[in-house]
Structures are given as C-alpha cells and as structure tokens.
Design a protein around this motif. Sequence first.
Motif, PDB file in Angstrom:
ATOM      1  N   UNK A 129      68.350   6.359  31.989  1.00 52.64           N
ATOM      2  CA  UNK A 129      67.191   5.524  31.713  1.00 52.64           C
ATOM      3  C   UNK A 129      67.457   4.127  32.265  1.00 52.64           C
ATOM      4  N   UNK A 130      66.391   3.429  32.623  1.00 52.24           N
ATOM      5  CA  UNK A 130      66.472   2.012  32.943  1.00 52.24           C
ATOM      6  C   UNK A 130      65.651   1.292  31.877  1.00 52.24           C
ATOM      7  N   UNK A 131      66.249   0.334  31.180  1.00 50.76           N
ATOM      8  CA  UNK A 131      65.511  -0.287  30.094  1.00 50.76           C
ATOM      9  C   UNK A 131      66.132  -1.609  29.678  1.00 50.76           C
ATOM     10  N   UNK A 132      65.290  -2.423  29.068  1.00 49.31           N
ATOM     11  CA  UNK A 132      65.756  -3.532  28.252  1.00 49.31           C
ATOM     12  C   UNK A 132      65.790  -3.057  26.813  1.00 49.31           C
ATOM     13  N   UNK A 133      64.738  -2.317  26.434  1.00 51.54           N
ATOM     14  CA  UNK A 133      64.698  -1.619  25.152  1.00 51.54           C
ATOM     15  C   UNK A 133      64.475  -0.145  25.448  1.00 51.54           C
ATOM     16  N   UNK A 135      58.077  -0.712  32.022  1.00 54.82           N
ATOM     17  CA  UNK A 135      56.793  -0.028  32.215  1.00 54.82           C
ATOM     18  C   UNK A 135      56.812   1.461  31.919  1.00 54.82           C
ATOM     19  N   UNK A 136      57.941   2.007  31.497  1.00 53.81           N
ATOM     20  CA  UNK A 136      57.965   3.408  31.081  1.00 53.81           C
ATOM     21  C   UNK A 136      57.667   4.392  32.195  1.00 53.81           C
ATOM     22  N   UNK A 137      58.204   4.139  33.382  1.00 59.55           N
ATOM     23  CA  UNK A 137      57.986   5.054  34.510  1.00 59.55           C
ATOM     24  C   UNK A 137      58.752   6.356  34.296  1.00 59.55           C
ATOM     25  N   UNK A 138      58.303   7.392  34.968  1.00 60.62           N
ATOM     26  CA  UNK A 138      59.069   8.633  35.060  1.00 60.62           C
ATOM     27  C   UNK A 138      59.406   8.842  36.526  1.00 60.62           C
ATOM     28  N   UNK A 191      59.164  11.705  43.287  1.00 60.94           N
ATOM     29  CA  UNK A 191      57.872  11.222  42.784  1.00 60.94           C
ATOM     30  C   UNK A 191      58.102  10.165  41.711  1.00 60.94           C
ATOM     31  N   UNK A 192      57.196   9.171  41.668  1.00 59.55           N
ATOM     32  CA  UNK A 192      57.225   8.131  40.647  1.00 59.55           C
ATOM     33  C   UNK A 192      55.886   8.171  39.914  1.00 59.55           C
ATOM     34  N   UNK A 193      55.940   8.269  38.577  1.00 60.87           N
ATOM     35  CA  UNK A 193      54.721   8.274  37.768  1.00 60.87           C
ATOM     36  C   UNK A 193      54.758   7.123  36.776  1.00 60.87           C
ATOM     37  N   UNK A 207      51.424   6.925  31.904  1.00 61.68           N
ATOM     38  CA  UNK A 207      50.319   7.839  31.607  1.00 61.68           C
ATOM     39  C   UNK A 207      50.319   9.072  32.504  1.00 61.68           C
ATOM     40  N   UNK A 208      51.334   9.208  33.348  1.00 57.87           N
ATOM     41  CA  UNK A 208      51.427  10.377  34.210  1.00 57.87           C
ATOM     42  C   UNK A 208      50.704  10.241  35.533  1.00 57.87           C
ATOM     43  N   UNK A 209      50.188   9.058  35.842  1.00 61.66           N
ATOM     44  CA  UNK A 209      49.539   8.854  37.138  1.00 61.66           C
ATOM     45  C   UNK A 209      50.595   8.670  38.222  1.00 61.66           C
ATOM     46  N   UNK A 210      50.398   9.338  39.358  1.00 62.45           N
ATOM     47  CA  UNK A 210      51.370   9.287  40.450  1.00 62.45           C
ATOM     48  C   UNK A 210      51.269   7.949  41.173  1.00 62.45           C
ATOM     49  N   UNK A 211      52.358   7.214  41.205  1.00 61.50           N
ATOM     50  CA  UNK A 211      52.430   5.946  41.938  1.00 61.50           C
ATOM     51  C   UNK A 211      52.830   6.199  43.386  1.00 61.50           C
TER      52      UNK A 211
END
Length: 770
Positions: A91-95, A326-329, A586-588, A591-595
């Motif tokens: 994970x990448x996070x501050x929190x 931003x909670x990316x996947x 892939x980067x989302x 909300x699951x939208x593909x970036x």
Amino acid sequence: MKPRSRKRYSKKEMQRYFSDPTYRRGISRRAKLQLIRQWKWVLISGVVLLVGGIAYLSYLFSGLPSLEQLENPKPELATKVLSVNGEVIDHFFIKNRTYILRYQIPQHLVNALVSIEDKQFYRHWGVHSGRVFRALIKNILALDITREGASTVTQQLARNLYDLNRGKREVSIQKWTRKFREQITAVQMERTYTKDEILEMYFNIAYFGRGAYGIATAAEVYFGKSPNELSVGESAILVGMLRGPAHYDPYTKPDRSLQRRNLVLREMYEDGYLTRVEFYNATAQEITLKTALSDSPAGVAPHFVEYVRQRLLQKAEGYGFDIYRDGLTVYTTLDSRMQRHANRAVEEHLEIYQALTDSVWVWEDNPDALDYVLDRAIKSLPLYRRASYTQKDSILNSLKESEAFVDSMKQEVSRLEVGFVALDSRTGNILAMVGGSDFRTFKYGLNHVTQIYRQPGSAFKPFVYTVAIDNGYSPCYELLNQPATIIMADGKRWSPSNSDGTFGGKSTLREGLRKSINLVAVRAIMEIAPVKQVVDYAHRMGISSELPAVESLAMGTGEVSPLELTSAFGVFANEGVHVEPNGILRIEDKDGNVIEEAVPMMREVLSKETAYIMTNLLQDVVDHGTGIRVRNYFHLPAAGKTGTTQDFADAWFIGFTPQVVAGVWLGFDEKVVRLETWDFQGSRAAAPIWGRFMKYVYDDLEIAMPLEYFEPPQGVVEETICLETKRLATEFCPNKGFEIFNSKYLPGMCPKHTTLHWGEGEESRSNISF
C-alpha cells in the motif's frame, strides 16, 4: 460580595448641606460623576463582552467544515497495489485506509459499536443532551470539566473526519471549543446524512492502531480477514480498541484486550443484540490473531513496489491524483508466485556465494581498496560535510582508527549484490524483480535492476552475432581465432585475448558464441558486423544506454542496466519483436473508474528467421556451452548467454524460454571489490540463480506454465547434412546431423543464413537433446 454601604454624614455636614447651596451643588455634582463613571464601565464591559463573544463565535465557526465538505467528505485513502494474480503486495499511504460500503459491514459490528459507544445513536440528533448534562455535573463535582466524556458516535466522526481536535495538548478553553465544534458539526451531519451513512463513514475513518485506519484495514491487519468474515468476538475486540488502540492492543496487551472484548459483549447482551448462548460462545472464543504479515517486513517485492511508486509519481502530475490519499487501485504485472520463487532462488544462491566472497576477499591483502572505500564513506557522511575545513582531517583520521566503523564498512562493501528480473517476452510485463540482496529489509535505496549500469561482458556478444547473421553470414561461417591488434581512436593499441589465454585455427560463429571466444567476437565486429551497425541494432532491440562505437564493444565494454539488457534478449524469444518493459497494467480511482490502462509498446526489429537462428545458437550455449550449468536445475527448452567482465567484477546470465526472459547480475556496489577467481564467472555465479528460478516456476502447479518449444518460422526448412563435409548427407556419410536453412537460399555447401543444430542422427527433430 457585600453591598457598598451608604455614606453617613455628621450633624454639622447636614446643617451645611441645607444652608449652603454651593456645598449642596458640589455634592450633587460628585454623585452624578460617580454614577456616570459606573455606567461607563458597565458600558465598556458590555462592549468588550459583545466584541469578545462575536470574536469567539467567529473563531468557533471558522474552524467548522464548510457545507461542501459536509456533503462531500474526503478521507485519506491508501493506494492498493495488486499483483497480476490478485494478491495485495503493498500500500502507499499516509493513513492506511481502504474504504468499504455499509452493506459490507456486518450488523454485529454495528451493534457492538452502538452498545459500547452510543446506546442512543438511533434516537439522538447528533448530541445526546442527557449525557452532556450528566457528564457536566460529574466533571464539576470532580473539579475537572473534561473528565467525563459525552461524545456521540456522530461527534467522534466529526472530530476524526474534519480534524476538529488539532492539538495533542489542549488548555481548557481549547477543549471547550473543540467540544462546541464537535456538537455543531455533529448536528449538521445528522441533518445531512442518514444513520447508515454516518456508520459507513465512521467505520471507514476510525483508527484501530498499528497504522490501520478503517475497519477494512484493521480486519486485515489483526485477523487477515475482510470485515464480513469477522466473528462476533473479533468485532468486539476491534470496537473495544476504539477508546484506546495502544491501550487495548491484542498483540501487546492480550489480557486487557480480552477484558475489553468481554465488556463489549456483555453490553451487547444486555442491549438485546446477543442471546445468552451467543454471549457465552463469544466470550469463550479464543483470540486468534494474524501471525505472518508477509514474506518479510519489506513485503514480497519491495524493489518492484518502489519501481511502481516512482512510475506513479511521474504520472500523478498529469492525472492530478495523490497516490498517498486518493485510494487508487494499481493493478501491476508482477506475479507474486513467481516473485517468491525469485526470492528463494536468490537467497539460496547468495547464501553460498556470500560465504565464498568472505573466504576469498581479504581486506588485509587490499589496503588500497580499503583506504579508497573508507575515504568515500567518510566524506559522504553529513558529519564530515558540515565540518569546517580544519575539522575534516580530524574526523577522517578518527573514523579510520575506529575499529567498529572500519569493520562495519568492510562488511557493507563486501556484501554481494544481485539484480534479477523476469519478463513476459510477448507482452513486456515484469513478472518478478529482486533489486538487491536486501530484499527482506529494503526500504529505499539502490535498485540493482533499474538503477545500476555495468559492463555486460560476453553477455553483449549476441548483438554482434545478430548483425552478422542479418548481414547474410551463416553460423557455420569461420573466423580466425587468432590475436589481433587494433589501433584505437586515441592512438593506443588494443590487443584482446581469450579468457583462457589460448588461441589457434579457425572457429565458426556457432562455436565462437557457444564457447564465448573473445577473439572470434572481435574478428566478427572487425570483418562482418560493423561496430556502428552493432550499436544501432542494440538500440533498436531495447538498449537505451549510450554505447561506445569501438571494437571493444564486442566484449561488452559499454555499460547497461540489467532491465534493458534482459528486455533486449526478449526480442529473440518474441520472434524479432521488441516490447517495452512495463510494471503497471491499470490504474483505477477509489470508485473503480479507469484512470489509465497500459498498451504494450511493440516494434519489429528483426526478421523471424534471424531471431530464430540466434535463438538456436543461444540454445547451444545452454545445452553445450558456457551456460550448461543451467542444466543442473532446469531441463526444458532454454537459450541464453553468460557474461563476465574484466577481473571478474561482474557476473551475468541472460536467458529465456519460449514464454519468459530473465536476467541475472551479480557483483558489488564498489567496483574495487573484485573476486579474481573462476568461481565468479557468469556461468557459475549468475546462471544457477536463473536455473533455480525457472525450475521453481515450471514446477509450480498453481502457475501451470505450459511446455513450449522454439518453433522455426515458415521461412526456415530443415535438411540432413554430413557434419564432416558440410554438404547434404548421403548414404556414405556416417556422421550425420541437421541443418536449418533459410528457404530463400539453396541448400548445399553451408550456404548463408544456415544454422547447424547438432543432433544424434537423421531420424527426426525430436531426437535433438534439449
């Protein structure tokens, strides 16, 4: 305070008051002035209180979230990094927080929260006035206005979500201000959201200790589960921690955590959320915590994760996302199963070779190297760089005399390093990456796959032979295996030699590559594969580093990274097509939208025929040449090339199967450390890692890698030849083998664009031993 007593006048003063008008007017005037002064201070005090009240209210409301923030809360969410087989690798996070929806939160978890934190949750409007009044009375009686808490779940959410509690240490007025803000914001939130929405936000915002924000992360950290898999007892443990995560930590305070859990369960039972049987079953349940958090403290693939992080930071500005909030996947190309096999192969081999290093490299025999290493290390220290000019010599001398410092530097510098990477040759996807010997403890540092540039030695020779084949020369074309002297651009003479010091006669290109004969490669670049053409081909095939256009390039004197060299070898396996290495599929967004979705960058750089002929030559290297130690571990179709640089400074092996191309570099960060022993050549020091890895991957039934062979393209045909005369075989030729021709040339006496694949007779191609 006692009321002020009225002044008593004497009889004489009274007589004067009534008989003397001037005296009487003076007393009256003084009384009026006193009254004016009293009202003046009352008015000033009122104005001060009014202005102060307005200022305080302004300050109070200035710290409240805006309407937009209330309607669109944005908690900091961790970016999740997934392997291609669906495993969360980091994970990448501050929190560290993963957001989940209300339906994913089990009802018994909600019941536990309501029972222990806010029994009137479904009845109040954000503030529970009864609790506030009772808490105020208790605090006043205790002479402490903050001793008794009265915060509702909504108030706690308001504080956590909008950072209303800004200081660790607060004076009383700050605590009152915080409480007022919590209450006002809680009321606003109750008007904005439903109770279920408040619960959803609460469970996603709350801190559960050990860096875990939100119930999804907490369930994974403590129990290795998703929230909907939690038992009632496990839910009670997590909810019980909310009052003090460190105080009720089940790892460090198991007894206290157990008592807290049982208290939560009793409250649930008394509130009617649990039956008597459910209550006793839950209190009797043993706490089973998650034990192994990952393969190592740094994770299964720390160097690859850092590689991905750097790529995401490069993309962040263009897309406007924050990888820490931003909670990316992020769906990566890494196969965590292959990564574990890579870790195992590297670890097993380094255990042997680090012991060899420690026995061969003796610092006492290399005083100049030790002095060089110590100088560099000391001069890079902040202590030295900040010191004045007069202090620097003293620091240098004192550290050189420090036995502890010198021993630590000896150990650090003589640590064997490794760079290993495996790619899917058809897609360019990075399947596994080990960027150093510190893969179990790596945080941030040097990635020996992407960030080092070293001479590849003989591992570069295939590019020379590729040019020769593409220029129309057959693998059975012969060149002198004789010394040569070359006048360099600076006027100096260069006289290359073979690694074993021998030479003589002629050797075919096939034999020159199989045995890694230096003089044959040098003759090739001098006579049939011009150096500028070799540079051009290497760049087209994936080498991005600058290469010197000199004859010594035939022996790998240009510096390259392990990733680019491995990628270039993938051209042979992929029928002449180069694919850029890639680590992100892939980067989302949350909300699951593909970036962004990756598109392989491919280009054809060789003909299929040339690629296959080179593959066939490199198979010979593995089956019968310098790479034969691979066969101690791996016995399926494979091709590759070893590499060893001068004084055994770097050891390489780059090889491939029909599906996977992998590269190994072994060496030291400091180039002054060199093991001048044949045990440190590429065939012994690097090839075994490759062989171990491929064995583990192809033996893994979960991966189920299919068995494939290197198939010749349609433009290549096979003929049986006589190995003695190099002509088509007849019944009078006792020693027969196979010859593979490019169909545009007539078969006969070893025509151009042919390869000789030495078999065991003329029966069929299946007799060829891999």
